[in-house]
Design a protein around this motif. Structure first.
Motif, PDB file in Angstrom:
ATOM      1  N   CYS A 142       0.826  -1.209   0.000  1.00 44.45           N
ATOM      2  CA  CYS A 142       0.000   0.000   0.000  1.00 44.45           C
ATOM      3  C   CYS A 142       0.861   1.259   0.000  1.00 44.45           C
ATOM      4  CB  CYS A 142      -0.900   0.035   1.232  1.00 44.45           C
ATOM      5  SG  CYS A 142      -2.188  -1.224   1.270  1.00 44.45           S
ATOM      6  N   ALA A 143       0.379   2.272  -0.683  1.00 42.81           N
ATOM      7  CA  ALA A 143       0.929   3.618  -0.591  1.00 42.81           C
ATOM      8  C   ALA A 143      -0.052   4.488   0.164  1.00 42.81           C
ATOM      9  CB  ALA A 143       1.189   4.199  -1.974  1.00 42.81           C
ATOM     10  N   VAL A 144       0.479   5.405   0.954  1.00 43.91           N
ATOM     11  CA  VAL A 144      -0.321   6.377   1.683  1.00 43.91           C
ATOM     12  C   VAL A 144      -0.026   7.759   1.120  1.00 43.91           C
ATOM     13  CG1 VAL A 144      -0.453   7.578   3.905  1.00 43.91           C
ATOM     14  CG2 VAL A 144      -0.593   5.084   3.826  1.00 43.91           C
ATOM     15  N   VAL A 145      -1.060   8.563   0.924  1.00 35.79           N
ATOM     16  CA  VAL A 145      -0.898   9.930   0.430  1.00 35.79           C
ATOM     17  C   VAL A 145      -1.405  10.875   1.510  1.00 35.79           C
ATOM     18  CG1 VAL A 145      -1.321  11.528  -1.461  1.00 35.79           C
ATOM     19  CG2 VAL A 145      -1.334   9.063  -1.892  1.00 35.79           C
ATOM     20  N   GLU A 146      -0.529  11.731   2.013  1.00 34.20           N
ATOM     21  CA  GLU A 146      -0.826  12.544   3.184  1.00 34.20           C
ATOM     22  C   GLU A 146      -0.290  13.963   3.043  1.00 34.20           C
ATOM     23  OE1 GLU A 146      -2.215  12.779   6.028  1.00 34.20           O
ATOM     24  OE2 GLU A 146      -2.926  10.788   6.578  1.00 34.20           O
ATOM     25  N   ASP A 147      -0.875  14.853   3.852  1.00 30.90           N
ATOM     26  CA  ASP A 147      -0.338  16.205   3.976  1.00 30.90           C
ATOM     27  C   ASP A 147       0.095  16.512   5.397  1.00 30.90           C
ATOM     28  OD1 ASP A 147      -2.640  18.473   5.187  1.00 30.90           O
ATOM     29  OD2 ASP A 147      -3.206  16.390   4.843  1.00 30.90           O
ATOM     30  N   SER A 148      -0.362  15.729   6.385  1.00 34.24           N
ATOM     31  CA  SER A 148      -0.148  16.080   7.791  1.00 34.24           C
ATOM     32  C   SER A 148       0.947  15.243   8.434  1.00 34.24           C
ATOM     33  CB  SER A 148      -1.443  15.891   8.587  1.00 34.24           C
ATOM     34  OG  SER A 148      -1.706  14.521   8.822  1.00 34.24           O
ATOM     35  N   PHE A 149       1.537  15.814   9.474  1.00 37.15           N
ATOM     36  CA  PHE A 149       2.559  15.095  10.226  1.00 37.15           C
ATOM     37  C   PHE A 149       1.980  13.835  10.855  1.00 37.15           C
ATOM     38  CE2 PHE A 149       5.451  18.994  11.329  1.00 37.15           C
ATOM     39  CZ  PHE A 149       5.514  19.312   9.993  1.00 37.15           C
ATOM     40  N   ASN A 150       0.796  13.964  11.485  1.00 34.50           N
ATOM     41  CA  ASN A 150       0.192  12.797  12.126  1.00 34.50           C
ATOM     42  C   ASN A 150      -0.127  11.707  11.114  1.00 34.50           C
ATOM     43  OD1 ASN A 150       0.101  13.687  14.871  1.00 34.50           O
ATOM     44  ND2 ASN A 150      -1.527  15.100  14.309  1.00 34.50           N
ATOM     45  N   GLY A 151      -0.551  12.094   9.917  1.00 28.19           N
ATOM     46  CA  GLY A 151      -0.844  11.110   8.879  1.00 28.19           C
ATOM     47  C   GLY A 151       0.399  10.418   8.361  1.00 28.19           C
ATOM     48  N   VAL A 152       1.466  11.172   8.190  1.00 21.72           N
ATOM     49  CA  VAL A 152       2.736  10.574   7.749  1.00 21.72           C
ATOM     50  C   VAL A 152       3.210   9.555   8.777  1.00 21.72           C
ATOM     51  CG1 VAL A 152       5.196  11.043   7.399  1.00 21.72           C
ATOM     52  CG2 VAL A 152       3.467  12.511   6.314  1.00 21.72           C
ATOM     53  N   ARG A 153       3.140   9.918  10.038  1.00 16.15           N
ATOM     54  CA  ARG A 153       3.567   8.985  11.095  1.00 16.15           C
ATOM     55  C   ARG A 153       2.697   7.727  11.084  1.00 16.15           C
ATOM     56  NH1 ARG A 153       3.628  14.150  14.437  1.00 16.15           N
ATOM     57  NH2 ARG A 153       5.813  14.809  14.464  1.00 16.15           N
ATOM     58  N   ALA A 154       1.406   7.899  10.850  1.00 12.86           N
ATOM     59  CA  ALA A 154       0.495   6.747  10.816  1.00 12.86           C
ATOM     60  C   ALA A 154       0.812   5.826   9.646  1.00 12.86           C
ATOM     61  CB  ALA A 154      -0.947   7.235  10.732  1.00 12.86           C
ATOM     62  N   GLY A 155       1.004   6.395   8.465  1.00 12.25           N
ATOM     63  CA  GLY A 155       1.306   5.580   7.295  1.00 12.25           C
ATOM     64  C   GLY A 155       2.623   4.838   7.431  1.00 12.25           C
ATOM     65  N   HIS A 156       3.629   5.523   7.966  1.00 15.21           N
ATOM     66  CA  HIS A 156       4.936   4.875   8.157  1.00 15.21           C
ATOM     67  C   HIS A 156       4.833   3.754   9.184  1.00 15.21           C
ATOM     68  CE1 HIS A 156       9.084   4.479   9.773  1.00 15.21           C
ATOM     69  NE2 HIS A 156       9.408   4.650   8.501  1.00 15.21           N
ATOM     70  N   ALA A 157       4.108   4.010  10.279  1.00 18.10           N
ATOM     71  CA  ALA A 157       3.936   2.981  11.314  1.00 18.10           C
ATOM     72  C   ALA A 157       3.179   1.773  10.788  1.00 18.10           C
ATOM     73  CB  ALA A 157       3.220   3.565  12.525  1.00 18.10           C
ATOM     74  N   ALA A 158       2.347   1.975   9.768  1.00 19.28           N
ATOM     75  CA  ALA A 158       1.597   0.868   9.165  1.00 19.28           C
ATOM     76  C   ALA A 158       2.455   0.043   8.214  1.00 19.28           C
ATOM     77  CB  ALA A 158       0.383   1.415   8.414  1.00 19.28           C
ATOM     78  N   GLY A 159       3.687   0.486   7.971  1.00 18.36           N
ATOM     79  CA  GLY A 159       4.578  -0.241   7.074  1.00 18.36           C
ATOM     80  C   GLY A 159       4.301   0.019   5.612  1.00 18.36           C
ATOM     81  N   MET A 160       3.742   1.195   5.312  1.00 16.55           N
ATOM     82  CA  MET A 160       3.374   1.539   3.944  1.00 16.55           C
ATOM     83  C   MET A 160       4.315   2.596   3.379  1.00 16.55           C
ATOM     84  SD  MET A 160      -0.770   1.678   4.521  1.00 16.55           S
ATOM     85  CE  MET A 160      -1.625   0.254   5.212  1.00 16.55           C
ATOM     86  N   GLN A 161       4.355   2.721   2.054  1.00 20.06           N
ATOM     87  CA  GLN A 161       5.121   3.777   1.410  1.00 20.06           C
ATOM     88  C   GLN A 161       4.321   5.076   1.514  1.00 20.06           C
ATOM     89  OE1 GLN A 161       8.203   3.056   0.487  1.00 20.06           O
ATOM     90  NE2 GLN A 161       7.779   0.913   1.021  1.00 20.06           N
ATOM     91  N   VAL A 162       4.949   6.128   2.016  1.00 23.24           N
ATOM     92  CA  VAL A 162       4.240   7.380   2.273  1.00 23.24           C
ATOM     93  C   VAL A 162       4.678   8.456   1.284  1.00 23.24           C
ATOM     94  CG1 VAL A 162       3.699   9.155   3.957  1.00 23.24           C
ATOM     95  CG2 VAL A 162       4.063   6.793   4.723  1.00 23.24           C
TER      96      VAL A 162
END
Length: 221
Positions: free
Chosen positions: A161-181
């Motif tokens: 999965c890839a995650v597309v984010e604008d926020s710091f909290n979202g980036v941290r969440a996507g990275h913690a999920a083991g996804m490409q951010v």
């Protein structure tokens, strides 16, 4: 290989963060409390219960925080009637990725009725194969739950999965999920910590389809 792309909503697909910030300023004036932009921006990516729990004192006191939040939504939707826009490249990115066979997920801290209301003018809610909104995941961003739940709904391994984010909290969440951010900054410039958690930082969503294809052909090796 990335086979699914999971999107945040506010500030990523829909240009709502400026409206939200303005609505909080107006609520503060109406209800007689003080709130600065740093605090407002720290709300980004968090669910309503978490914001009230952490910042209740800054929202006029915990007893008034619910009322402040409701009024913030009222003003935000009033502003959205004339000032709501998609982020640059949002619709094109979604339709391009869908046409290329990627599964699409929506993972937003906004409640479902709010998310549907924001996407309705653009006819984009139905483009997602799965969605997780507000408190439908066990824990709020920056915890990975909302992205892991959405990946499970899609039937896709988090590593794909890839995650597309604008926020710091979202980036941290996507990275913690083991996804490409993939980060597309909105109101707040990323810090070195946030940049280190991202696969790539993009100027706009116009660049996203090519960035994901590039990762699949080069980065995944």
């Amino acid at each position: 290989m990335i086979t699914a792309v999971l999107f945040d909503l506010d500030g990523t697909l829909v240009d709502t963060e400026t409206l939200s910030a303005e609505s909080w300023r107006r609520v503060a004036d109406e209800m007689g409390f003080t709130i600065d932009d740093e605090t407002i921006y720290s709300f980004i990516g968090l669910t309503r219960p978490v914001i009230i729990e952490r910042y209740g004192d800054k929202l006029g006191g915990h007893d008034r925080a619910d009322a402040a939040f409701d009024r913030h939504y009222e003003i935000k939707f009033e502003l959205a009637e004339t000032d709501l826009h998609l982020m640059p490249g949002a619709e094109e990115a979604l339709r391009t990725l869908s046409a290329r066979g990627f599964k699409l997920g929506l993972a937003t801290s906004s409640m479902r009725d709010v998310a549907e209301r924001e996407l309705a003018p653009f006819g984009l809610m139905d483009i997602f194969d799965a969605s997780t909104c507000g408190t439908e995941a066990p824990a709020s961003k920056p915890n990975p739950d909302i992205y892991l739940v959405t990946a499970e709904k899609l039937g896709v391994d988090p590593a794909c999965c890839a995650v597309v984010e604008d926020s710091f909290n979202g980036v941290r969440a996507g990275h913690a999920a083991g996804m490409q951010v993939f980060l597309v900054p909105d109101l707040v410039a990323p810090t070195p910590e946030i940049q280190a958690l991202c696969t790539e930082q993009l100027e706009s969503l116009d660049e996203l389809p090519a960035a994901i294809e590039r990762w699949n052909s080069e980065g995944a090796r």
